[in-house]
Design a protein around this motif. Structure first.
Motif, PDB file in Angstrom:
ATOM      1  N   MET A 111       2.519  -3.054   1.497  1.00 60.57           N
ATOM      2  CA  MET A 111       3.222  -1.679   2.125  1.00 60.57           C
ATOM      3  C   MET A 111       2.682  -0.529   1.445  1.00 60.57           C
ATOM      4  SD  MET A 111       3.917  -2.823   5.017  1.00 60.57           S
ATOM      5  CE  MET A 111       3.153  -4.481   4.998  1.00 60.57           C
ATOM      6  N   ASP A 112       2.666  -0.854   0.319  1.00 57.41           N
ATOM      7  CA  ASP A 112       2.129   0.583  -0.581  1.00 57.41           C
ATOM      8  C   ASP A 112       1.036   1.016  -0.261  1.00 57.41           C
ATOM      9  OD1 ASP A 112       3.647   0.205  -4.122  1.00 57.41           O
ATOM     10  OD2 ASP A 112       4.433   0.925  -2.145  1.00 57.41           O
ATOM     11  N   ILE A 113      -0.166   0.130  -0.079  1.00 58.89           N
ATOM     12  CA  ILE A 113      -1.322   0.125   0.214  1.00 58.89           C
ATOM     13  C   ILE A 113      -1.551   0.570   1.456  1.00 58.89           C
ATOM     14  CG2 ILE A 113      -3.701  -0.550  -0.194  1.00 58.89           C
ATOM     15  CD1 ILE A 113      -2.767  -2.628  -2.108  1.00 58.89           C
ATOM     16  N   GLU A 117      -2.227   6.306   3.871  1.00 56.86           N
ATOM     17  CA  GLU A 117      -3.756   6.377   4.571  1.00 56.86           C
ATOM     18  C   GLU A 117      -4.232   7.581   3.834  1.00 56.86           C
ATOM     19  OE1 GLU A 117      -4.565   6.128   8.936  1.00 56.86           O
ATOM     20  OE2 GLU A 117      -4.860   8.208   8.436  1.00 56.86           O
ATOM     21  N   GLU A 118      -5.450   7.352   3.353  1.00 61.41           N
ATOM     22  CA  GLU A 118      -6.395   8.334   2.950  1.00 61.41           C
ATOM     23  C   GLU A 118      -7.675   8.495   3.258  1.00 61.41           C
ATOM     24  OE1 GLU A 118      -5.178   7.680  -1.293  1.00 61.41           O
ATOM     25  OE2 GLU A 118      -7.395   6.845  -1.468  1.00 61.41           O
TER      26      GLU A 118
ATOM     27  N   GLY B  32       6.974   9.322  -2.759  1.00 66.01           N
ATOM     28  CA  GLY B  32       5.283   9.195  -2.096  1.00 66.01           C
ATOM     29  C   GLY B  32       4.458  10.105  -2.272  1.00 66.01           C
ATOM     30  N   GLU B  33       5.012  11.098  -2.900  1.00 63.51           N
ATOM     31  CA  GLU B  33       4.054  12.109  -3.481  1.00 63.51           C
ATOM     32  C   GLU B  33       2.946  11.836  -4.230  1.00 63.51           C
ATOM     33  OE1 GLU B  33       6.028  15.864  -4.333  1.00 63.51           O
ATOM     34  OE2 GLU B  33       4.474  16.733  -5.231  1.00 63.51           O
ATOM     35  N   ARG B  34       1.881  12.280  -3.944  1.00 57.03           N
ATOM     36  CA  ARG B  34       0.724  12.185  -4.847  1.00 57.03           C
ATOM     37  C   ARG B  34       0.589  13.039  -5.900  1.00 57.03           C
ATOM     38  NH1 ARG B  34      -4.661   9.768  -5.334  1.00 57.03           N
ATOM     39  NH2 ARG B  34      -5.060   9.256  -2.895  1.00 57.03           N
ATOM     40  N   VAL B  35       0.405  12.807  -7.077  1.00 59.07           N
ATOM     41  CA  VAL B  35       0.730  13.720  -8.471  1.00 59.07           C
ATOM     42  C   VAL B  35      -0.500  13.440  -9.413  1.00 59.07           C
ATOM     43  CG1 VAL B  35       3.097  14.025  -8.029  1.00 59.07           C
ATOM     44  CG2 VAL B  35       2.446  12.132  -9.543  1.00 59.07           C
ATOM     45  N   LEU B  36      -0.410  14.290 -10.263  1.00 58.97           N
ATOM     46  CA  LEU B  36      -1.074  13.913 -11.513  1.00 58.97           C
ATOM     47  C   LEU B  36      -0.034  13.605 -12.707  1.00 58.97           C
ATOM     48  CD1 LEU B  36      -3.971  16.771 -11.061  1.00 58.97           C
ATOM     49  CD2 LEU B  36      -4.067  14.258 -10.691  1.00 58.97           C
ATOM     50  N   ALA B  37      -0.603  12.706 -13.539  1.00 55.16           N
ATOM     51  CA  ALA B  37       0.433  12.448 -14.437  1.00 55.16           C
ATOM     52  C   ALA B  37      -0.159  12.120 -15.818  1.00 55.16           C
ATOM     53  CB  ALA B  37       1.211  11.060 -14.218  1.00 55.16           C
ATOM     54  N   TYR B  38       0.386  12.954 -16.870  1.00 55.55           N
ATOM     55  CA  TYR B  38       0.083  12.805 -18.074  1.00 55.55           C
ATOM     56  C   TYR B  38       0.290  11.448 -18.747  1.00 55.55           C
ATOM     57  CZ  TYR B  38      -0.895  17.767 -19.073  1.00 55.55           C
ATOM     58  OH  TYR B  38      -1.319  19.099 -18.858  1.00 55.55           O
ATOM     59  N   LYS B 223      -8.489  -4.837   6.622  1.00 56.92           N
ATOM     60  CA  LYS B 223      -7.340  -4.051   6.297  1.00 56.92           C
ATOM     61  C   LYS B 223      -7.358  -2.678   5.870  1.00 56.92           C
ATOM     62  CE  LYS B 223      -4.132  -6.680   7.981  1.00 56.92           C
ATOM     63  NZ  LYS B 223      -4.136  -8.101   7.764  1.00 56.92           N
ATOM     64  N   ALA B 224      -8.281  -2.507   4.926  1.00 60.67           N
ATOM     65  CA  ALA B 224      -8.597  -1.395   4.062  1.00 60.67           C
ATOM     66  C   ALA B 224      -9.396  -0.399   4.929  1.00 60.67           C
ATOM     67  CB  ALA B 224      -9.212  -1.587   2.823  1.00 60.67           C
ATOM     68  N   LEU B 225     -10.218  -0.642   5.746  1.00 56.59           N
ATOM     69  CA  LEU B 225     -11.025   0.421   6.659  1.00 56.59           C
ATOM     70  C   LEU B 225     -10.238   1.348   7.026  1.00 56.59           C
ATOM     71  CD1 LEU B 225     -13.984   0.591   7.877  1.00 56.59           C
ATOM     72  CD2 LEU B 225     -12.619   0.521   9.975  1.00 56.59           C
ATOM     73  N   PRO B 226      -9.267   1.477   7.887  1.00 58.23           N
ATOM     74  CA  PRO B 226      -8.629   2.495   8.152  1.00 58.23           C
ATOM     75  C   PRO B 226      -7.839   3.384   7.437  1.00 58.23           C
ATOM     76  CG  PRO B 226      -7.483   0.554   9.372  1.00 58.23           C
ATOM     77  CD  PRO B 226      -8.755   0.281   8.491  1.00 58.23           C
ATOM     78  N   VAL B 227      -7.444   2.411   6.302  1.00 56.10           N
ATOM     79  CA  VAL B 227      -6.337   3.237   5.376  1.00 56.10           C
ATOM     80  C   VAL B 227      -7.393   3.801   4.101  1.00 56.10           C
ATOM     81  CG1 VAL B 227      -4.841   2.524   3.304  1.00 56.10           C
ATOM     82  CG2 VAL B 227      -4.764   1.499   5.698  1.00 56.10           C
ATOM     83  N   MET B 228      -8.323   3.477   3.988  1.00 52.74           N
ATOM     84  CA  MET B 228      -9.027   4.132   2.756  1.00 52.74           C
ATOM     85  C   MET B 228     -10.580   4.145   2.592  1.00 52.74           C
ATOM     86  SD  MET B 228      -8.422   1.515  -0.124  1.00 52.74           S
ATOM     87  CE  MET B 228      -6.837   1.377  -0.309  1.00 52.74           C
ATOM     88  N   LEU B 229     -11.257   3.878   3.856  1.00 52.47           N
ATOM     89  CA  LEU B 229     -12.700   3.897   3.931  1.00 52.47           C
ATOM     90  C   LEU B 229     -13.272   4.718   4.833  1.00 52.47           C
ATOM     91  CD1 LEU B 229     -13.347  -0.071   3.591  1.00 52.47           C
ATOM     92  CD2 LEU B 229     -13.267   1.452   1.803  1.00 52.47           C
TER      93      LEU B 229
END
Lengths: 132, 321
Positions: A111-113, A117-118, B32-38, B223-229
């Motif tokens: 679910m994480d993945i 969506e990005e 859920g926030e996207r961040v940058l981490a040291y 699965k990944a196409l709509p999510v990240m491709l």
């Protein structure tokens, strides 16, 4: 197939059968001289190895999007342990003795993945000239 | 515990977490926030998974993107940066300083991501300093995550000509507002089948293991196409092209399959795998890429075949500049 064979059938070295201990297909008739005991042993070994492998490749991941790669990992692990190829079906059958895969709840991590969506973007390195 | 250099106006100082809106309770980052981490001397893309107030200080459980989840940890706000342009610049600067190419595909892995010796959850201040350079093996039998070395990501070498296609692909879509004409032929499904055929002819048979990897690729693709491709500009087309139960692998082709390869390390980072097994899998993946490369003239679109995105009505008028 109980009892020891006394006939000289070419070294039938059956050690005493441990009747009652066998949980594996007692009705199978072994045509060859392969002792049913060692057959049991190898089944046990198989299962042991599988359980070992599951520490690395947890069954729950067999439900999610990574399932083929997890299965692949299991196949390779066993393949290396026994020095032969394992088919996906073989591994699944072995697994079946311990887990009902369909009943496992699906991997939360998926679910994480899937929920995140990005938009696709190429890594910066593609646009830098000196890449390889 | 830990240093808190940012303001923490946690209203009650109790252990309430979650539910409060980000700006009201003093937490700086939300779930859920996207961040940058040291981590060590470098900065990594990460995601906040959980937020908790502990001893009057906000703590964030982060997952480093593309890294095995064994690296996930609780950190304080002073380890985190907002995912802004400015901070991305900072990240790149640190990368350069470390002499590391972000997303590098070179053989050396100059990551300096190490675990603290025994305790991994209380890395208070080893933020920017004392990052011992170490490598951790990805083997995870037992509990080796606390020691030894690891490859950061499961790297996959994409041939240069295919990379070029990816760049051209990007250009058509982002710069020229075009999209790949769908459905593609051959589609991903067909490409994978062709590869299977090719190997069978060549080697006489396909090991089950290879077949399983290909199934995995198809599964990921679907699965990944709509999510990240997809590029943003392709989303509309996607909505139209993929309806009901249609599998993306029957509609999209090599252009998007290549993008999967770019994302593969990230996806696979969620899978624990023995090094040797990964190494063999890598061979198959590399072989598949070579196959695509060999067939690029039939698998991949020439520039002229990209089209401007419009509601499909069966006509395929190609607009070229």
């Amino acid at each position: 197939m109980g009892g020891r064979t006394d006939e000289s059938g070419g070294g039938k070295e059956k050690e005493e059968e441990q009747d009652g201990m066998s949980v594996h297909s007692p009705c199978k008739t072994l045509p060859s001289s392969a002792s049913s005991l060692s057959k049991e042993q190898s089944q046990v070994e198989l299962e042991l190895r599988l359980l070992e492998a599951l520490e690395i490749y947890p069954p729950i991941k067999l439900r999610g999007i990574h399932r083929h790669f997890v299965l692949y990992g299991l196949m390779e692990y066993l393949g290396r342990s026994f020095e032969r190829q394992f088919t996906a079906d073989e591994v699944l059958q072995l697994l079946d003795r311990f887990y009902n895969i369909e009943m496992l709840k699906s991997d939360d991590e998926d679910m994480d993945i899937l929920n995140h969506e990005e938009d696709f973007s190429l890594p910066q390195s593609y646009f830098d000239k000196e890449e390889q | 515990m830990g240093s808190s250099s940012k303001e923490e106006t946690a209203s009650d100082g109790d252990t309430a977490s979650g539910g409060a809106s980000p700006s009201n309770d003093g937490r700086l980052f939300s779930e859920g926030e996207r961040v940058l981490a040291y981590h060590g001397p470098r900065v990594y893309g990460a995601k906040v998974q959980k937020v908790e107030l502990r001893k009057k200080e906000w703590k964030y459980f982060v997952h480093y993107l593309g890294w095995n989840k064994n690296w996930d940890e609780w950190v304080s706000a002073d380890r985190l940066l907002k995912h802004t342009e400015e901070n991305l610049v900072k990240q790149k600067a640190l990368d350069k300083k470390q002499g590391v190419e972000k997303g590098t595909k070179s053989g050396r892995s100059a990551q300096t991501k190490t675990r603290g010796s025994a305790d991994t959850k209380t890395e208070k201040d080893d933020t920017k300093n004392n990052a011992a350079k170490g490598k951790k093996r990805k083997i995870e039998s037992g509990n080796e995550k606390d020691n030894a070395s690891a490859e950061k990501l499961m790297k996959i070498q994409i041939p240069a000509t295919l990379k070029k296609h990816l760049i051209d692909d990007w250009e058509h879509i982002s710069q020229k507002d075009k999209v790949v004409k769908l459905p593609r032929s051959p589609n991903v499904d067909e490409i994978l089948s062709k590869y299977l055929e090719f190997k069978t002819k060549k080697d006489g048979m396909i090991p089950d293991s290879v077949a399983e990897i290909l199934k995995g690729i198809r599964c990921y693709f679907d699965k990944a196409l709509p999510v990240m491709l997809l590029y943003k500009k392709e989303r509309r087309q996607y909505q139209e092209a993929i309806v009901d139960d249609t599998s993306p692998s029957t509609v999209y082709g090599a252009e998007h399959l290549l993008r999967l390869f770019v994302k593969l390390p990230e996806l696979l980072s969620y899978v624990n795998m023995e090094e040797e097994t990964w190494s063999r899998m890598q061979q198959t993946l590399t072989d598949l890429l070579k196959f695509i490369q060999k067939n690029q003239s039939t698998f991949l679109l020439p520039s002229s075949a990209y089209d401007s995105d419009k509601v499909s009505d069966g006509k395929g008028k190609a607009k070229d500049d």
